[in-house]
Design a protein around this motif. Structure first.
Motif, PDB file in Angstrom:
ATOM      1  N   VAL A  44       6.359 -15.650  -4.598  1.00 26.94           N
ATOM      2  CA  VAL A  44       4.992 -15.614  -5.165  1.00 26.94           C
ATOM      3  C   VAL A  44       4.176 -16.753  -4.564  1.00 26.94           C
ATOM      4  CG1 VAL A  44       3.652 -16.032  -7.273  1.00 26.94           C
ATOM      5  CG2 VAL A  44       5.579 -14.463  -7.308  1.00 26.94           C
ATOM      6  N   GLY A  45       2.991 -16.417  -4.147  1.00 20.89           N
ATOM      7  CA  GLY A  45       2.163 -17.439  -3.508  1.00 20.89           C
ATOM      8  C   GLY A  45       2.278 -17.390  -1.998  1.00 20.89           C
ATOM      9  N   GLN A  46       3.448 -16.928  -1.529  1.00 17.82           N
ATOM     10  CA  GLN A  46       3.606 -16.844  -0.070  1.00 17.82           C
ATOM     11  C   GLN A  46       3.429 -15.422   0.439  1.00 17.82           C
ATOM     12  OE1 GLN A  46       7.444 -18.996  -0.822  1.00 17.82           O
ATOM     13  NE2 GLN A  46       7.034 -19.732   1.239  1.00 17.82           N
ATOM     14  N   VAL A  47       3.395 -14.490  -0.507  1.00 15.97           N
ATOM     15  CA  VAL A  47       3.096 -13.101  -0.131  1.00 15.97           C
ATOM     16  C   VAL A  47       1.876 -12.655  -0.917  1.00 15.97           C
ATOM     17  CG1 VAL A  47       5.526 -12.519   0.327  1.00 15.97           C
ATOM     18  CG2 VAL A  47       4.560 -12.064  -1.915  1.00 15.97           C
ATOM     19  N   ASP A  48       1.173 -11.698  -0.352  1.00 19.99           N
ATOM     20  CA  ASP A  48       0.043 -11.099  -1.069  1.00 19.99           C
ATOM     21  C   ASP A  48       0.596  -9.842  -1.732  1.00 19.99           C
ATOM     22  OD1 ASP A  48      -2.179  -9.739  -1.881  1.00 19.99           O
ATOM     23  OD2 ASP A  48      -3.257  -9.906   0.032  1.00 19.99           O
ATOM     24  N   TYR A  49       1.121 -10.024  -2.960  1.00 20.24           N
ATOM     25  CA  TYR A  49       1.818  -8.941  -3.656  1.00 20.24           C
ATOM     26  C   TYR A  49       0.815  -8.091  -4.424  1.00 20.24           C
ATOM     27  CZ  TYR A  49       4.859  -6.857  -7.303  1.00 20.24           C
ATOM     28  OH  TYR A  49       5.494  -6.011  -8.174  1.00 20.24           O
ATOM     29  N   ARG A  50       0.832  -6.810  -4.177  1.00 17.84           N
ATOM     30  CA  ARG A  50      -0.091  -5.893  -4.850  1.00 17.84           C
ATOM     31  C   ARG A  50       0.684  -4.833  -5.629  1.00 17.84           C
ATOM     32  NH1 ARG A  50      -4.855  -5.338  -0.268  1.00 17.84           N
ATOM     33  NH2 ARG A  50      -4.798  -7.547   0.296  1.00 17.84           N
ATOM     34  N   PRO A  51       1.016  -5.144  -6.886  1.00 15.07           N
ATOM     35  CA  PRO A  51       1.726  -4.165  -7.710  1.00 15.07           C
ATOM     36  C   PRO A  51       0.776  -3.069  -8.180  1.00 15.07           C
ATOM     37  CG  PRO A  51       1.284  -6.135  -8.988  1.00 15.07           C
ATOM     38  CD  PRO A  51       0.735  -6.379  -7.611  1.00 15.07           C
ATOM     39  N   GLU A  52       1.332  -2.040  -8.796  1.00 13.35           N
ATOM     40  CA  GLU A  52       0.545  -0.919  -9.331  1.00 13.35           C
ATOM     41  C   GLU A  52      -0.457  -0.398  -8.305  1.00 13.35           C
ATOM     42  OE1 GLU A  52      -1.046  -1.855 -13.189  1.00 13.35           O
ATOM     43  OE2 GLU A  52       0.898  -2.546 -13.893  1.00 13.35           O
ATOM     44  N   THR A  53      -0.046  -0.456  -7.056  1.00 16.85           N
ATOM     45  CA  THR A  53      -0.916  -0.038  -5.965  1.00 16.85           C
ATOM     46  C   THR A  53      -0.213   1.047  -5.165  1.00 16.85           C
ATOM     47  OG1 THR A  53      -1.806  -2.272  -5.857  1.00 16.85           O
ATOM     48  CG2 THR A  53      -2.168  -0.883  -3.929  1.00 16.85           C
ATOM     49  N   LEU A  54      -0.842   2.186  -5.046  1.00 19.71           N
ATOM     50  CA  LEU A  54      -0.263   3.299  -4.299  1.00 19.71           C
ATOM     51  C   LEU A  54      -0.750   3.259  -2.851  1.00 19.71           C
ATOM     52  CD1 LEU A  54       1.266   6.116  -4.376  1.00 19.71           C
ATOM     53  CD2 LEU A  54      -1.011   7.118  -4.707  1.00 19.71           C
ATOM     54  N   ALA A  55       0.191   3.283  -1.906  1.00 22.94           N
ATOM     55  CA  ALA A  55      -0.186   3.505  -0.510  1.00 22.94           C
ATOM     56  C   ALA A  55      -0.281   5.015  -0.358  1.00 22.94           C
ATOM     57  CB  ALA A  55       0.861   2.924   0.427  1.00 22.94           C
ATOM     58  N   TRP A  56      -1.487   5.540  -0.188  1.00 18.86           N
ATOM     59  CA  TRP A  56      -1.612   7.007  -0.249  1.00 18.86           C
ATOM     60  C   TRP A  56      -1.879   7.660   1.090  1.00 18.86           C
ATOM     61  CZ3 TRP A  56      -6.279   9.377   0.993  1.00 18.86           C
ATOM     62  CH2 TRP A  56      -7.417   8.556   0.999  1.00 18.86           C
ATOM     63  N   ASN A  57      -2.144   6.850   2.103  1.00 16.54           N
ATOM     64  CA  ASN A  57      -2.323   7.442   3.426  1.00 16.54           C
ATOM     65  C   ASN A  57      -2.167   6.350   4.474  1.00 16.54           C
ATOM     66  OD1 ASN A  57      -2.770   9.369   5.371  1.00 16.54           O
ATOM     67  ND2 ASN A  57      -4.907   9.791   4.815  1.00 16.54           N
ATOM     68  N   ILE A  58      -1.895   6.782   5.706  1.00 11.52           N
ATOM     69  CA  ILE A  58      -1.896   5.866   6.840  1.00 11.52           C
ATOM     70  C   ILE A  58      -2.632   6.559   7.968  1.00 11.52           C
ATOM     71  CG2 ILE A  58      -0.470   4.684   8.572  1.00 11.52           C
ATOM     72  CD1 ILE A  58       1.766   4.596   6.531  1.00 11.52           C
ATOM     73  N   TYR A  59      -3.728   6.002   8.383  1.00  9.21           N
ATOM     74  CA  TYR A  59      -4.358   6.503   9.603  1.00  9.21           C
ATOM     75  C   TYR A  59      -5.225   5.424  10.213  1.00  9.21           C
ATOM     76  CZ  TYR A  59      -8.425   7.554   6.597  1.00  9.21           C
ATOM     77  OH  TYR A  59      -9.467   7.466   5.711  1.00  9.21           O
ATOM     78  N   ASP A  60      -5.568   5.609  11.474  1.00  7.56           N
ATOM     79  CA  ASP A  60      -6.372   4.625  12.206  1.00  7.56           C
ATOM     80  C   ASP A  60      -5.796   3.221  12.114  1.00  7.56           C
ATOM     81  OD1 ASP A  60      -8.098   6.532  12.954  1.00  7.56           O
ATOM     82  OD2 ASP A  60      -9.708   5.999  11.549  1.00  7.56           O
TER      83      ASP A  60
END
Ligand SMILES: Cc1cc2nc3c(=O)[nH]c(=O)nc-3n(C[C@H](O)[C@H](O)[C@H](O)COP(=O)(O)OP(=O)(O)OC[C@H]3O[C@@H](n4cnc5c(N)ncnc54)[C@H](O)[C@@H]3O)c2cc1C
Ligand code: FES
Lengths: 457, 103
Positions: free
Chosen positions: A76-92
């Motif tokens: 914690v503090g050394q990573v930008d942790y984003r819980p409750e976050t869905l990665a819903w696509n990857i493009y560009d």
């Protein structure tokens, strides 16, 4: 260097070790996870209000679970942790995320996908009745919520989780009405020889089995499931024993699963190449020995790359991050990579052992009766799917999906895809790989209505 | 109505009042909505395709077979939502035009 953008999707054992490796190299990775706490599936945390010990929750794995949790908590503090976050696509060259209805676009220089697995299912008559759950669900109810899925539970399917979850239920004081394994016991004993790289897993499985028998739980191997009976909820399971005798076990809940399938939609959306894995009879993203996908800058680790379990997930997470660092031109300990690589290679044999011990019962999927629902989401039967091949000539899975809607529902084929491929291959008289695979679609999971409306307006 | 899930431990958590279809129920702090409902009831929702009722399936946010609704039409995935005091949910969507939507 500090402005190199590295992103990890998944905060299970694979993602946590990848993130840690990036931090050790002086980077600050973004770690995205849909869950509200880190840990992933096996090391899923209970909510803050719960008090059970690590030993109660994780059994043999208590120490590792604590080590994984502590590792991530220290980051914690050394990573930008984003819980409750869905990665819903990857493009560009960017990951697209959604949290609380707010969208973000995260461009990356390196992306580690450590998205884990979900239960692999095949339809059995009655599997949509209330009271029928996936094997993983049964475990989550117990681990994360201290609940049993019913009063009398039948566990049905195959794979290491079958015995583990049944044992966890029995130990927690739940009434396990029967454990029904479609795989033969002889296969599990033979496979021990192939599992020398990780004998613990099968040995533990046999230990759980012995414990269940000692508690008087009926355990049947080599069964053929016939039906989950009930009018508006689960009332019994009917099955045929190895010798062909039909039996009925009364119950009010069923936990079912046929091992696991990798969660690969994001790799697909990023246009990574896939290969057919003969041993597991499933498609998976192609990687080199370090986890590099076919698309530059994308790496795969853990069960999302291949289902090898938690220990391998940790190692492959480290290795994938090291590969990414190397490709970014940063110094890495080549010896360390060599060691990890050798350990991963040893897993190959283990993987074959696993497939031998708990084979995917393709023949059961192919034999699903016409009136059984294949698609839970939109109530589409095996018969309707078959007619897309016979009457409408669908040559492969995506065409069959367009014609029948099987795989188009909101689970996006996670729970029908394996069986749908077998059914289609069977009708067409082809091998399952010949009918292709369901392609991943964005969003990988339904987005909140507000976000959908926002996107539409 | 009898409950589907059985609590096997962790029962000394703080009680929370929620409403399911307008009826008040007591849940425990830290419960998911799915658990709060199924420790009181046998089902969670009706399938939109008239093939009966459902009670969730995967409990890990993957199958989407646990959608419930708020009075103003917000969809809630019951297995990943945590209960909060005063939460009020419906087992059926409040209006007809919500389904089907594109995934
Ligand atoms: C329900 C379940 C229970 C299991 N229980 C056990 C067990 O008790 N013992 C055992 O040995 N093995 C178990 N396994 C096998 C288990 O998958 C591995 O042992 C181990 O958890 C794999 O680690 P991983 O890091 O690859 O993936 P996981 O631990 O599955 O972690 C993947 C993470 O990625 C996140 N994620 C996935 N997709 C997205 C996305 N699009 N956006 C944001 N986040 C995303 C998930 O929320 C999850 O936290 C279980 C598997 C399942 C599915
Ligand atoms: S039960 Fe599967 S998403 Fe909630």
């Amino acid at each position: 260097m500090a402005d190199l953008r590295v992103v990890v999707v998944g905060a299970g054992p694979a993602g946590i070790r990848a993130a840690q490796t990036f931090v050790e190299a002086g980077l600050r990775p973004i770690v995205i996870d849909e869950g509200n706490a880190s840990g992933g599936q096996i090391y899923r945390r209970q909510p803050a209000q719960f008090r059970r010990s690590y030993e109660t929750l994780y059994g043999f794995e208590a120490k590792t679970a604590k080590a994984i949790h502590d590792t991530f908590d220290r980051l914690v503090g050394q990573v930008d942790y984003r819980p409750e976050t869905l990665a819903w696509n990857i493009y560009d060259g960017a990951v697209h995320t959604m949290r609380d209805g707010v969208a973000h676009k995260i461009p990356f220089d390196a992306l580690v996908l450590a998205t884990g697995a979900t239960d692999r299912l095949l339809p059995i008559k009655g599997w949509t009745l209330p009271g029928c759950y996936s094997m993983g669900a049964a475990q989550i109810a117990l681990k994360a919520q201290a609940c049993a899925i019913g009063r009398q539970v039948v566990f049905l399917g195959t794979g290491p989780l079958l015995y583990l979850v049944s044992y966890q239920y029995a130990k927690a004081g739940a009434d396990v009405a029967a454990v029904l394994d479609t795989s033969a016991l002889s296969g599990q004993i033979h496979a021990l020889g192939l599992m020398t790289s990780r004998p613990g897993l099968l040995a533990k499985g046999l230990y759980y089995r012995a414990q269940l028998l000692a508690r008087g739980v009926p355990v049947h191997n080599g069964v053929t499931p016939v039906e989950i009976e009930g009018t508006d909820q689960v009332e019994a399971v009917r099955f045929r024993t190895r010798s062909g005798a039909e039996r009925r076990v009364a119950c009010d809940a069923v936990g079912m699963g046929f091992h696991l399938r990798s969660e690969t939609q994001l790799a697909d959306l990023a246009r990574c190449a896939f290969v057919f894995d003969e041993d597991l009879a499933q498609w998976r993203p192609e990687t080199d020995s370090d986890g590099r996908a076919s698309v530059k800058g994308i790496y795969l680790a853990g069960d999302g790359a291949r289902v090898l379990g938690a220990d391998a997930a940790e190692k492959s997470g480290r290795l994938a991050a090291l590969a990414a660092l190397q490709d970014l031109g940063l110094p890495v300990a080549v010896r360390r990579m060599d060691v990890l690589r050798r350990e991963q290679q040893r897993m190959e044999q283990f993987r074959r052992g696993l497939a031998r011990a708990f084979p995917w019962p393709a023949e059961l999927a192919r034999a699903v009766a016409d009136d059984v629902l294949v698609c839970r989401c939109e109530a589409i039967t095996a018969g309707e799917l078959r007619s897309t091949a016979t009457l409408k000539g669908a040559p492969e899975l995506n065409r069959a999906k367009a014609l029948s809607r099987v795989g188009m529902g909101r689970c996006q084929g996670r729970y029908c895809g394996s069986a749908a491929a077998e059914i289609l291959a069977d009708v067409r008289g082809e091998r399952v790989e010949a009918v292709g695979r369901l392609r991943g679609q964005a969003p990988v999971k339904p987005l909140p209505l507000s976000a959908v409306r926002g996107a539409a307006s | 109505m009898p409950a589907r899930f059985v609590r096997v431990a962790e029962q000394d958590r703080r009680p929370i009042e929620i409403e399911i279809d307008g009826v008040r129920h007591t849940a425990l702090e830290g419960d998911t909505l799915l658990v709060a409902v199924l420790t009181h009831a046998e089902r969670l929702r009706q399938s939109e395709f008239s093939d009966g009722s459902r009670a969730g399936f995967c409990l890990m946010g993957a199958c989407q077979d646990c959608w419930m609704w708020t009075a103003d039409g917000q969809r809630i995935r019951a297995c990943t939502a945590t209960v909060a005091p005063g939460m009020s949910v419906l087992t059926n969507p409040p209006s007809e035009d919500i389904w089907p939507i594109s995934a």
